[in-house]
Design an enzyme around this catalytic site. Structure first.
Site, PDB file in Angstrom:
ATOM      1  N   GLU A   1      -6.926  -7.437  -0.301  1.00 25.80           N
ATOM      2  CA  GLU A   1      -7.224  -7.299   1.081  1.00 25.80           C
ATOM      3  C   GLU A   1      -8.580  -6.771   1.326  1.00 25.80           C
ATOM      4  OE1 GLU A   1      -4.972  -4.789   3.680  1.00 25.80           O
ATOM      5  OE2 GLU A   1      -3.042  -5.689   2.681  1.00 25.80           O
TER       6      GLU A   1
ATOM      7  N   GLU B   1       0.771  -1.260   0.144  1.00 25.82           N
ATOM      8  CA  GLU B   1       0.024  -0.120   0.091  1.00 25.82           C
ATOM      9  C   GLU B   1       1.080   1.352  -0.103  1.00 25.82           C
ATOM     10  OE1 GLU B   1      -2.912  -0.233   3.280  1.00 25.82           O
ATOM     11  OE2 GLU B   1      -4.145  -1.455   1.880  1.00 25.82           O
TER      12      GLU B   1
HETATM   13  C1  GAL Z   1      -4.099  -2.331   5.377  1.00 28.34           C
HETATM   14  C2  GAL Z   1      -2.822  -3.039   5.601  1.00 28.34           C
HETATM   15  C3  GAL Z   1      -2.733  -4.359   6.155  1.00 28.34           C
HETATM   16  C4  GAL Z   1      -3.700  -4.017   7.641  1.00 28.34           C
HETATM   17  C5  GAL Z   1      -4.874  -3.312   7.308  1.00 28.34           C
HETATM   18  C6  GAL Z   1      -5.657  -3.256   8.433  1.00 28.34           C
HETATM   19  O1  GAL Z   1      -3.907  -0.896   5.121  1.00 28.34           O
HETATM   20  O2  GAL Z   1      -2.428  -3.332   4.297  1.00 28.34           O
HETATM   21  O3  GAL Z   1      -1.643  -4.799   6.670  1.00 28.34           O
HETATM   22  O4  GAL Z   1      -2.658  -3.098   8.099  1.00 28.34           O
HETATM   23  O5  GAL Z   1      -4.750  -2.181   6.602  1.00 28.34           O
HETATM   24  O6  GAL Z   1      -5.839  -4.190   9.332  1.00 28.34           O
END
Ligand code: GAL
Length: 846
Positions: free
Chosen positions: A252, A183
C-alpha cells in the site's frame, strides 16, 4: 482426405499443447522478487476496488492502468456484499468479482486478490457482514472458533470460485498473489496470545487452500513462512522482509488519502510519490502497489467510517470519474518506464551503495563490472546538489532520485515533471469545462417523514439501547423517543425552561422537543461521539422528546472496531424552576428502526406514481426529514455525470433506484491548514497537503452513465437537514484544459531512450482522453514563458509558436513537439528556452 484430417488433428493437438504450456504460469518467489515462470520480475501494481465503479467502465479503467505502466491490479474482496445473508451469495453487477478478474486478464494484466476477508478500506464494517456480529460468542480477528470457521468458509468459497473459473495463474488465469488478513500487526497487541495464535492459524489456513500462488500478509512482521510480510505506508524504502528468502514488497503506497465529511481534501504531490517509489526500488524493492490507482465512489451505504465521504477519489492517478489525472498519471508512467528499463539489473543482484555527500547517495546494480544501472538520490529536503558519479556530474534537486539505466544517462528524475498537466478539479467543477443542466422538470413531489414513531413495529425498553445492535445496520436511522413530564399543578407560566444534555457514541442526531426540531449535533471522522446541549422550552404536562440518531458508515479500522457502538448513552434534563436534574437514561424509551420512507421504499422506481407523494407547485424547502422526487432528461453521451448538491444539507440520493451515496455538503471543513502549492520536499503524511479548507468536502456526486438512460430518469433524495432541491443541477464534462512546459535542457521522453544513442530531444507531448480531440491552443510560447499551467504569460524572450503547435496538434488525440530551435526558430540565441503550451481537449460525446 483421411490423411488431411489426421494432419489437422496433429496440428491442433500441437497448438493446444503449446497453448496449455503458455497458459499455465508458475508463480513463486525468492529473496529478490516474485518469480513468474522462472523469471524474476519487477512489478508495478495498482488498487482498483471493483464495487467502487460500475462494470461498463472496468475495461477502460484497466486499459488506462495498463497504459500507465501498471502490471498488476490489486483488489480486496468485499465479504459483506458477497454474503449479505449467511449462506446466500451475491456476485452480480458491481460485485461480479469473476467478471472483474477476467476483465483484468483480458487486458493482459495480473491480479493480486486480497481475500482478507477483513478489508478495512474505508468500507462499511471493514467488509465484515453484519450477521457475523450476531453469532453468539463470536470474537472477530482472534483465535475464536466461531469466527475462524466463518472466515475459513468464506475464504474457501472465494478460492473455489476462482478455481472453478480457472483464474489462478497455474490454471492460466491472472491471479499471481493472494492476501490473508490485513495489517493485523497494528492491532495484534489488543488480542494478546489470542492474536498470536490467530496469525499462525490464518497463515496455515491460507496455505491449506492450495491456491498455487504466494500469499502475503501486509504489515505483519511475524508473518509465518511461507507467507510474505509486506510493507504499507507513505514510504517503504527502509523495509526488510522477515526472511532473506522473501522479496521486499510494498502493498500500500498511498497516492493521496481518503476524504471524510467535514475535512479538507488531502492530496499528495506526484514528485514526492515518485520519489518514494524510486527510493523503494533503489534500495532493492521489486513490487509496489498504489493505494489507490483508481479510488472511485462509495455508492449506497458502502462507505466505512464513521463519516467517510462518498467520493473515494484519493487523489489517484485515475480520478473518481475515470479520467486521467495529470501530471500524476503521466509522471508515474514515465517512472514505471524508467524502472522497467532497469528491470534486468534490479533483479540480478543487490545494489552497491555509494555515498555521494551529505544526504546524497547512489545505488548501483551491476550485471558485470562495466554493465550497470544506477539510481542517484538526494534525500535531503532543502538543498539541491550537483554530484559526481562515474566520471560525470549530475544535478539532483532536493528530495529527488534520478534513474540511469546505463549508469550514464538520466532518463527520469522524480522532481522534474515533463509530462502534461491538466486543470481539473473533481471536487469543485471548473465551470468552463462542464455543461451544466438544470433538472429539466421543475415538477417536484415530496413526502414528509413523521417525527418519531411511525409504525407498530416500534418497541419499548426502559433504557438507552446501543444503535448497531438495535438496527443491525438495516438503516442509518434509529428513533429514540420518550417524554418529559412537567408538574401540571404548578400554577406559574404555561412554559417552563429546562436544559437538555444528550450524549451519543455517534455519529449524528436530530433533536425534537414536542415534535419541533431544536438542534442537530454530530461528530467527526476521528471521533464520531457528540453531545447535544441546549436550553429547551417545555409545556406543563407531557412533552415529547424524539431523537433521530444517525450512523454514517460503520467503523472499519482498529482493535475491536467491530464492537464499537453508536447511539445515545445518556440523556439528562435539568429543570431550571426547582434546580432538579432528571436522568432520562433509564426512562421508558420507544424505539423505531429506520424511516417510514425507507420502509415504503420511496427510492424505488415502481413507486414513482404512488399517491404517497405529494405533488404541487409550492415545493417545501429548508425542511428536515423530507423526501423529494423529480424526473430529469439525461443527455446523450458516454461519459459520467455528476450531481451538484451544493444547495442541499445532508442525506442520500438515488438515480433510477440506484443509491449514489450519502451526501453532506452542509458540513464545512476547518478554515485553515490548506495550500494549493504544497512543497513536495520532505516527509509526507495525510495532513501535509490539503485543499478546500472552509468548504464542503464534497458537493459533486458521481452518477455512473450505466445508471441513466435516454429519456426520463428518476431522481429521489432524502434530505435530513434542509435544502433547496430546485437548485440541483447535473454536470457532464466536455472539456479538459491541458498544458505543459518543457525546457530545452529538459529530460527527453523516457520511451525515446535507447542504450548507446544520444539523439533524444526534449519534447512537449499532449494527449487527450480516449475519444477526445485537441480543438484549440490557448497559449504557445517558445522563449522564457512565465507562470505555470493556467497562468502562463510570455516572458522577455517570446516567440508565438501557436501556428506551429496548431498545425501539429489540432484535430489530433495527441501530439508531440520537439523543444528545439530547428522546429521552433530561435527568438533569443544563447538563452535557455522553454516551450509552454496550453491546449483544450473536447468531446462531442460527453
Ligand atoms: C490501510 C488499510 C487500507 C485503507 C488505508 C487507508 O491501513 O490497509 O485498507 O484503509 O489504510 O485508506
Amino acid at each position: 482426405m483421411e490423411r488431411k484430417k489426421l494432419n489437422i488433428y496433429v496440428a491442433l493437438l500441437f497448438v493446444s499443447l503449446i497453448f496449455e504450456r503458455v497458459n499455465c504460469t508458475t508463480v513463486t518467489y525468492d529473496g529478490k522478487s516474485i518469480v513468474i515462470d522462472g523469471k524474476r520480475r519487477v512489478l508495478q501494481s495498482g488498487s482498483i476496488h471493483y464495487p467502487r465503479s460500475t462494470p461498463e467502465v472496468w475495461p477502460e479503467l484497466i486499459q488506462k492502468s495498463k497504459e500507465g505502466g501498471i502490471d498488476v491490479v490489486e483488489t480486496y474482496v468485499f465479504w459483506n456484499y458477497h454474503e449479505p445473508v449467511r449462506g446466500q451469495y451475491y456476485f452480480e453487477g458491481r460485485f461480479d468479482l469473476v467478471k472483474f478478474v477476467k476483465t483484468v486478464q483480458e487486458a493482459g494484466l495480473f491480479v493480486h486478490l486480497r481475500i482478507g476477508p477483513y478489508a478495512c478500506a474505508e468500507w462499511n464494517y471493514g467488509g465484515f457482514p453484519m450477521w457475523l456480529h450476531f453469532i453468539p460468542g463470536i470474537q472477530f480477528r482472534t483465535t475464536n472458533d466461531l469466527y475462524k470457521n466463518e472466515m475459513k468458509r468464506f475464504m474457501e468459497k472465494i478460492v473455489e470460485l476462482m478455481k472453478e473459473e480457472n483464474l489462478f495463474a497455474s490454471q492460466g488465469g491472472p491471479i499471481i498473489l493472494a492476501q490473508v488478513e490485513n495489517e493485523y500487526e497494528l492491532v495484534e497487541w489488543a488480542y494478546g496470545v489470542g492474536g498470536e495464535l490467530y496469525v499462525e492459524w490464518a497463515a496455515e489456513t491460507a496455505v491449506s487452500l492450495n491456491t498455487t500462488v504466494p500469499w502475503v500478509m501486509c504489515r505483519q512482521t511475524d508473518a509465518p513462512d511461507p507467507i510474505i510480510n509486506t510493507c504499507n505506508g507513505f514510504y517503504c524504502d527502509g523495509f526488510k522482509p522477515n526472511s532473506p528468502s522473501k522479496p521486499a514488497m510494498w502493498t500500500e503506497n498511498y497516492v493521496g488519502w481518503f476524504s471524510a465529511f467535514g475535512y479538507a481534501i488531502p492530496y499528495r504531490p506526484v514528485e514526492d510519490l515518485a520519489f518514494a517509489v524510486a527510493r523503494f526500488f533503489e534500495k532493492g524493492g521489486t513490487f509496489q502497489n498504489y493505494y489507490m490507482y483508481f479510488g472511485g465512489t462509495n455508492f449506497g451505504r458502502t462507505a466505512g467510517g464513521p463519516l467517510t465521504a462518498t467520493s473515494y477519489d484519493y487523489d489517484a492517478p485515475i480520478d473518481e470519474y475515470g479520467f486521467i489525472r495529470q501530471p500524476k498519471w503521466g509522471h508515474l508512467r514515465d517512472l514505471h518506464m524508467a524502472i522497467k528499463l532497469c528491470e534486468e539489473y534490479l533483479v540480478y543482484a543487490d545494489p552497491v551503495q555509494l555515498s555521494l555527500g551529505e544526504n546524497l547517495e547512489a545505488h548501483v546494480f551491476y550485471k558485470a563490472s562495466n554493465d550497470c544501472a544506477a539510481f542517484l538520490a538526494n534525500y535531503g529536503s532543502n538543498s539541491d546538489a550537483t554530484v559526481s558519479f562515474n566520471g560525470k556530474s549530475y544535478f539532483l534537486p532536493a528530495w529527488s532520485v534520478s534513474i540511469l539505466p546505463d549508469c550514464r544517462t538520466v532518463v527520469f528524475n522524480t522532481a522534474k515533471v515533463v509530462t502534461q498537466k491538466n486543470l481539473i478539479d473533481v471536487v469543485f467543477p471548473r465551470k468552463s469545462n462542464m455543461i451544466e443542466y438544470s433538472l429539466a422538470s421543475s415538477e417536484w413531489s415530496w413526502f414528509k417523514e413523521k417525527v418519531g414513531v411511525w409504525s407498530n413495529s416500534s418497541f419499548i425498553t426502559s433504557r438507552l439501547l446501543e444503535q448497531i445492535n438495535t438496527t443491525q445496520d438495516s438503516s442509518d436511522f434509529l428513533w429514540y423517543t420518550t417524554s418529559i413530564n412537567v408538574d401540571e399543578n404548578s400554577k406559574v407560566d404555561k412554559e417552563t425552561k429546562a436544559f437538555l444534555l444528550i450524549q451519543s457514541l455517534g455519529h449524528a442526531g436530530l433533536v425534537f422537543v414536542n415534535k419541533k426540531l431544536i438542534g442537530f449535533s454530530y461528530g467527526y471522522h476521528d471521533d464520531a461521539s457528540f453531545n447535544f446541549s441546549g436550553s429547551i422550552d417545555l409545556n406543563h404536562g407531557r412533552n415529547t422528546l424524539d431523537v433521530l440518531n444517525m450512523m454514517i458508515g460503520l467503523q472499519n479500522f482498529g482493535a475491536w472496531f467491530d464492537i464499537a457502538g453508536a447511539g445515545l448513552y445518556s440523556v439528562i434534563v435539568s429543570h431550571s424552576k426547582n434546580n432538579s436534574k432528571e436522568d432520562l437514561s433509564s426512562a421508558e424509551w420507544t424505539y423505531q428502526v429506520g424511516l417510514e420512507g425507507e420502509s415504503i421504499g420511496l427510492d424505488r422506481i415502481d413507486l414513482v406514481n404512488s399517491t404517497l407523494w405529494t405533488k404541487g407547485s409550492d415545493l417545501p424547502t429548508n425542511q428536515s426529514l423530507i423526501w423529494y422526487k423529480t424526473t430529469f432528461y439525461a443527455t446523450d453521451g458516454k461519459g459520467p455525470l455528476s450531481l451538484n448538491l451544493s444547495s442541499m444539507g445532508k442525506g442520500q440520493a438515488w438515480v433510477n433506484g440506484q443509491s449514489i451515496g450519502r451526501y453532506w455538503p452542509a458540513y464545512i471543513s476547518p478554515s485553515d491548514g490548506c495550500t494549493d502549492n504544497c512543497d513536495y520536499r520532505g516527509s509526507y503524511d495525510s495532513n501535509k497537503c490539503l485543499r478546500h479548507c472552509g468548504q464542503p468536502s464534497q458537493i459533486l456526486y458521481h452518477v455512473p452513465r450505466l445508471w441513466v438512460h435516454k429519456g426520463v430518469n428518476l431522481l429521489v433524495l432524502h434530505e435530513e437537514l434542509g435544502g433547496d432541491p430546485s437548485k440541483i443541477s447535473f454536470l457532464s464534462r466536455v472539456r479538459h484544459e491541458i498544458c505543459s512546459v518543457v525546457s530545452e535542457d529538459g529530460i527527453p521522453p523516457v520511451d525515446t531512450w535507447k542504450p548507446k544513442t544520444s539523439l533524444q530531444q526534449p519534447q512537449v507531448r499532449l494527449s487527450c482522453e480516449h475519444g477526445w480531440l485537441i480543438t484549440s491552443i490557448n497559449f504557445a510560447s517558445y522563449g522564457t514563458p512565465k507562470g505555470d499551467c493556467g497562468t502562463f504569460t510570455a516572458g522577455i524572450c517570446h516567440k508565438n509558436v501557436k501556428p506551429i503547435i496548431q498545425q501539429a496538434c489540432i484535430g489530433n488525440r495527441e501530439c508531440s513537439v520537439p523543444v528545439a530551435t530547428a522546429k521552433l526558430g530561435d527568438p533569443c540565441p544563447n538563452v535557455l528556452k522553454s516551450l509552454a503550451i496550453e491546449a483544450v481537449c473536447t468531446t462531442t460525446n460527453p
